[in-house]
Design an enzyme around this catalytic site. Structure first.
Site, PDB file in Angstrom:
ATOM      1  CE1 TYR A 196      28.874  47.255  27.320  1.00 55.69           C
ATOM      2  CE2 TYR A 196      30.424  46.647  29.061  1.00 55.69           C
ATOM      3  CZ  TYR A 196      30.171  47.027  27.757  1.00 55.69           C
ATOM      4  OH  TYR A 196      31.215  47.217  26.888  1.00 55.69           O
ATOM      5  CB  SER A 213      35.719  39.121  37.968  1.00 53.84           C
ATOM      6  OG  SER A 213      36.617  40.191  37.953  1.00 53.84           O
ATOM      7  CE1 TYR A 269      32.219  42.190  41.052  1.00 50.03           C
ATOM      8  CE2 TYR A 269      34.565  42.203  40.511  1.00 50.03           C
ATOM      9  CZ  TYR A 269      33.254  42.000  40.137  1.00 50.03           C
ATOM     10  OH  TYR A 269      32.959  41.605  38.853  1.00 50.03           O
ATOM     11  CE  LYS A 311      30.944  38.786  39.783  1.00 49.95           C
ATOM     12  NZ  LYS A 311      29.894  38.413  38.837  1.00 49.95           N
ATOM     13  CG  ASN A 363      39.559  45.899  32.471  1.00 46.83           C
ATOM     14  OD1 ASN A 363      40.240  45.000  32.962  1.00 46.83           O
ATOM     15  ND2 ASN A 363      39.377  47.056  33.078  1.00 46.83           N
ATOM     16  NE  ARG A 397      39.775  52.668  40.428  1.00 45.49           N
ATOM     17  CZ  ARG A 397      39.050  52.363  39.340  1.00 45.49           C
ATOM     18  NH1 ARG A 397      38.021  53.117  38.995  1.00 45.49           N
ATOM     19  NH2 ARG A 397      39.359  51.328  38.600  1.00 45.49           N
TER      20      ARG A 397
HETATM   21  N1  UFG Z   1      41.058  54.679  35.475  1.00 48.84           N
HETATM   22  C1  UFG Z   1      41.518  55.978  35.484  1.00 48.84           C
HETATM   23  N2  UFG Z   1      40.607  56.969  35.560  1.00 48.84           N
HETATM   24  C2  UFG Z   1      39.267  56.767  35.611  1.00 48.84           C
HETATM   25  C3  UFG Z   1      38.787  55.428  35.595  1.00 48.84           C
HETATM   26  C4  UFG Z   1      39.718  54.408  35.523  1.00 48.84           C
HETATM   27  O1  UFG Z   1      42.711  56.223  35.454  1.00 48.84           O
HETATM   28  O2  UFG Z   1      38.511  57.744  35.690  1.00 48.84           O
HETATM   29  C5  UFG Z   1      42.018  53.578  35.379  1.00 48.84           C
HETATM   30  C6  UFG Z   1      41.945  52.639  36.560  1.00 48.84           C
HETATM   31  O3  UFG Z   1      42.764  53.094  37.599  1.00 48.84           O
HETATM   32  C7  UFG Z   1      42.437  51.330  35.925  1.00 48.84           C
HETATM   33  C8  UFG Z   1      41.981  51.428  34.472  1.00 48.84           C
HETATM   34  O4  UFG Z   1      41.702  52.801  34.250  1.00 48.84           O
HETATM   35  O5  UFG Z   1      43.815  51.307  35.937  1.00 48.84           O
HETATM   36  C9  UFG Z   1      40.723  50.632  34.205  1.00 48.84           C
HETATM   37  O6  UFG Z   1      39.767  50.965  35.190  1.00 48.84           O
HETATM   38  P1  UFG Z   1      38.252  50.498  35.106  1.00 48.84           P
HETATM   39  O7  UFG Z   1      37.550  51.083  36.294  1.00 48.84           O
HETATM   40  O8  UFG Z   1      37.720  50.774  33.750  1.00 48.84           O
HETATM   41  O9  UFG Z   1      38.343  48.933  35.223  1.00 48.84           O
HETATM   42  P2  UFG Z   1      39.005  48.057  36.384  1.00 48.84           P
HETATM   43  O10 UFG Z   1      40.219  47.449  35.794  1.00 48.84           O
HETATM   44  O11 UFG Z   1      39.148  48.740  37.673  1.00 48.84           O
HETATM   45  O12 UFG Z   1      37.802  47.053  36.653  1.00 48.84           O
HETATM   46  C10 UFG Z   1      37.545  45.971  35.848  1.00 48.84           C
HETATM   47  C11 UFG Z   1      36.066  45.613  35.919  1.00 48.84           C
HETATM   48  C12 UFG Z   1      35.672  45.256  37.323  1.00 48.84           C
HETATM   49  C13 UFG Z   1      36.564  44.160  37.788  1.00 48.84           C
HETATM   50  C14 UFG Z   1      38.001  44.573  37.668  1.00 48.84           C
HETATM   51  C15 UFG Z   1      38.946  43.491  38.017  1.00 48.84           C
HETATM   52  O13 UFG Z   1      35.326  46.700  35.464  1.00 48.84           O
HETATM   53  O14 UFG Z   1      34.331  44.844  37.357  1.00 48.84           O
HETATM   54  O15 UFG Z   1      38.289  44.914  36.322  1.00 48.84           O
HETATM   55  O16 UFG Z   1      40.097  44.041  38.557  1.00 48.84           O
HETATM   56  F1  UFG Z   1      36.341  43.869  39.069  1.00 48.84           F
END
Ligand code: UFG
Length: 338
Positions: free
Chosen positions: A21, A125, A149, A153, A178, A290
């Site tokens: 990506y 990250s 993870y 890193k 993000n 989560r």
């Molecule tokens: N979320 C939802 N529903 C979903 C998916 C996500 O409510 O179906 C929420 C998550 O709980 C979070 C926010 O949306 O609060 C963002 O979630 P993402 O999964 O899009 O991204 P993250 O913040 O978990 O992850 C990102 C990067 C990872 C990295 C991380 C660092 O994608 O690679 O930040 O914390 F490790």
């Protein structure tokens, strides 16, 4: 200083994970500047359709393949995106992350050392910070990751720092917040299998591919109870990599910095913005939290601006979501649509 840094880096550049990506947007940015690029990718999560550069289909666990690529293409530098990146999976299967992230990076550094390639820009990250002690998170915030993870890193950052000290490696560790968005023409974008990221999932609901979006918890200590994140456009990330590489090539020193916008949005705010942009009601349901999600992750500090002259050009979250929507509406099944 920033004028020099916005000039194209000197190629050829080997981009590991360049079919993924963020990597594919960086490859496109390098090519737009006329820089010669070779991609090394095992296509485990990358897409051949995402790049027009020559592809070495190989795995960083295969040192012979790395050696052959370095011999054949004699790159001046490496940009290293290749990694496993699912936080949840890293908790249940850390061995995979230590192998695919830490061990593979050690292979790459060893082969770079043997070949005399000394510059590397590396995808780190904000997951290396763990639960932040301060929001927005300053560049020098202590790194204390809370999942494997993030720990892998951090190990990779430490490895590069030690190689720099001992062997003269020059490195930039760019700690992303993000990543989101897509190319402005909608030709390349985010296509993960499985998809776990908020923005593409929300947009898949608008496309009718999913019934609803599940909101992981609304009892966080934030303005509407849902988690706050800093969504940075993938085009801005790509621009920062070019500048960071130029910075190394100008011998201005190693660099560790954030790439974020400095503005956070809640999950509910993202869903609302997506409703406006797509015109779809996007049904949402609150479900339990989560595991491993920090309440707030927002970039602070100005090191990327001060050192690289980098500022996000497409920092408005509506542009980020709108561009992601542009890619998905053109490619509802991701690259399988092409
Ligand atoms: N979320 C939802 N529903 C979903 C998916 C996500 O409510 O179906 C929420 C998550 O709980 C979070 C926010 O949306 O609060 C963002 O979630 P993402 O999964 O899009 O991204 P993250 O913040 O978990 O992850 C990102 C990067 C990872 C990295 C991380 C660092 O994608 O690679 O930040 O914390 F490790």
């Amino acid at each position: 200083m920033s004028d020099l840094l916005s000039a194209a880096p000197e190629g050829p550049i080997l981009v590991c994970g360049g079919a993924g990506y963020i990597g594919s947007h960086c490859v496109a940015a390098l090519q737009r500047c006329g820089v010669e690029v070779v991609v090394l990718d095992d296509l485990s999560s990358g897409h051949r359709e995402a790049i027009t550069a020559p592809l070495v289909e190989a795995d960083l666990k295969d040192r012979g393949a790395i050696r052959a690529a370095l011999d054949a293409h004699a790159p001046r530098a490496v940009i290293h995106f290749a990694a496993k990146c699912y936080v949840g999976e890293s908790v249940t299967d850390p061995a995979k992350y230590y192998l695919e992230n830490v061990h593979a990076t050690w292979n790459l550094l060893e082969e770079m050392r043997a070949a005399g390639v000394r510059d590397i820009v590396f995808s780190s990250s904000c997951a290396t910070y763990g639960e932040p002690r301060e929001i927005p998170i300053p560049d020098g915030h202590p790194q204390d990751p809370i999942n494997p993870y993030g720990r892998t890193k951090l190990h990779m950052e430490h490895m590069m720092s030690d190689y720099s000290h001992a062997y003269g490696l020059r490195y930039a560790a760019l700690r992303y917040f993000n990543a989101a968005g897509a190319s402005l023409d909608g030709s390349i974008g985010e296509d993960h299998e499985p998809e776990t990221h908020l923005i593409p999932l929300v947009l898949q609901v608008a496309l009718g591919r999913r019934e609803k979006i599940k909101i992981f918890g609304d009892d966080y200590d934030t303005r509407d109870g849902t988690c706050i994140r800093d969504y940075i456009h993938v085009i801005d990330l790509a621009d920062a990599h070019l500048r960071a590489l130029k910075h190394l090539q100008l011998d201005r020193g190693n660099l560790r910095c954030h790439l974020g916008t400095g503005t956070g949005f809640t999950v509910k705010e993202i869903i609302d913005a997506a409703r406006e942009i797509t015109g779809h009601p996007i049904p949402a349901e609150i479900v339990p939290r989560r595991e491993g999600d920090p309440a707030k992750l927002v970039s602070g500090g100005s090191r990327a601006k001060d050192v690289l002259g980098w500022v996000p050009r497409r920092g408005d979250v509506r542009d980020v979501i709108g561009d992601a929507w542009g890619f998905l509406s053109k490619n509802p099944d991701g690259y399988r649509s092409q």
